[in-house]
Design an enzyme around this catalytic site. Structure first.
Site, PDB file in Angstrom:
ATOM      1  N   THR A  31     -40.089 -10.402  71.220  1.00  0.00           N
ATOM      2  CA  THR A  31     -39.759 -10.984  72.544  1.00  0.00           C
ATOM      3  C   THR A  31     -38.639 -11.786  72.503  1.00  0.00           C
ATOM      4  O   THR A  31     -37.868 -11.862  73.521  1.00  0.00           O
ATOM      5  CB  THR A  31     -41.173 -11.640  73.131  1.00  0.00           C
ATOM      6  OG1 THR A  31     -42.471 -10.718  72.806  1.00  0.00           O
ATOM      7  CG2 THR A  31     -41.241 -11.900  74.229  1.00  0.00           C
ATOM      8  N   GLU A 103     -40.539 -22.578  63.321  1.00  0.00           N
ATOM      9  CA  GLU A 103     -40.965 -22.609  64.847  1.00  0.00           C
ATOM     10  C   GLU A 103     -41.574 -23.956  65.084  1.00  0.00           C
ATOM     11  O   GLU A 103     -41.359 -24.555  66.148  1.00  0.00           O
ATOM     12  CB  GLU A 103     -41.926 -21.448  64.993  1.00  0.00           C
ATOM     13  CG  GLU A 103     -41.014 -20.059  64.960  1.00  0.00           C
ATOM     14  CD  GLU A 103     -41.904 -18.916  64.975  1.00  0.00           C
ATOM     15  OE1 GLU A 103     -43.103 -19.261  64.598  1.00  0.00           O
ATOM     16  OE2 GLU A 103     -41.375 -17.924  65.289  1.00  0.00           O
TER      17      GLU A 103
END
Ligand code: DER
Length: 219
Positions: A31, A103
């Protein structure tokens, strides 16, 4: 496919949250790849990016977007990343792509976390997706035993070494009613570097698409 269309729509919707002349925090996954591609179209309006994986770094550089070392950057205004699952409190399971540590680091430094996802990721209760846990290699068996004691079924992600040289246990059969509590318990296990529960610090905005529209959820 419908899911790819949904990922692309969610990713493109995130562009509006990118401040001009900013350094954008960029996550990892399919994504996010759509987001990186959309970001390339406005690369002259942004300063550059801070990346959460070698994979995203390579894609950013290929598209001519400067990538900065996080240590050379102050606060980041906006971090855009996907999720494997996200609940109505905007708490997430992440790490399916193996980039959870970087992340979580870039997310920690960022003011606003914008999660982009297709609607298959939108769940009421986290845990259907196996929870990734990054572990120092020598602690793998010990950490697995501790995770069993917490009620999970840890499975070693064979043949995978993270960007940080660690290994990943994917924890099955969790039904996570208290994500913040479990995140803290997992963080206490010696040898665990990061777990994929982004609950204490979840997303601030979620852009969820069914392939036709994009719904915006906020905390
Ligand atoms: O590994 C990760 O945390 C990714 O962001 C993952 O959660 C989403 O990957 P996808 O966009 O390829 O589904």
């Amino acid at each position: 496919s419908q899911q790819d269309q949904a990922k692309r729509l969610a990713a493109e919707a995130a562009i509006e949250f990118v401040p001009p002349r900013s350094i954008v925090g960029v996550g990892t996954g399919s994504t996010v790849n759509y987001f990186i591609d959309a970001l390339a179209a406005l690369k002259h309006d942004i300063e550059g990016a801070v990346s959460s994986s070698e994979a995203s770094t390579a894609r950013l550089k290929k598209l001519g977007i400067p990538v900065y070392d996080l240590n050379g950057v102050g606060e980041i205004a906006v971090y855009v990343d996907g999720a494997d699952e996200i609940n109505p409190h905007l708490q997430m399971i992440k790490g399916g792509g193996g980039a959870l540590t970087r992340e979580k680091i870039v997310a920690a430094v960022s003011k606003t976390f914008v999660c982009i996802a297709d609607d298959s990721k939108w769940v009421d209760v986290l845990g259907e997706f196996p929870l990734p846990v990054e572990v120092i290699p020598m602690a793998r068996s010990y950490a697995a035993r501790q995770i069993v004691a917490l009620g999970g079924d840890p499975v070693y992600r064979e043949g995978v070494t993270t960007d940080n040289g660690n290994v990943i246990l994917d924890v099955y059969n969790l039904h996570i009613e208290k994500p913040i509590d479990l995140e803290e318990k997992l963080n206490q296990i010696t040898g665990v570097v990061t777990n994929g529960l982004f609950a204490k610090r979840g997303a601030d905005i979620a852009l969820i698409s069914d392939g036709h529209d994009v719904k915006k959820h906020t905390r």
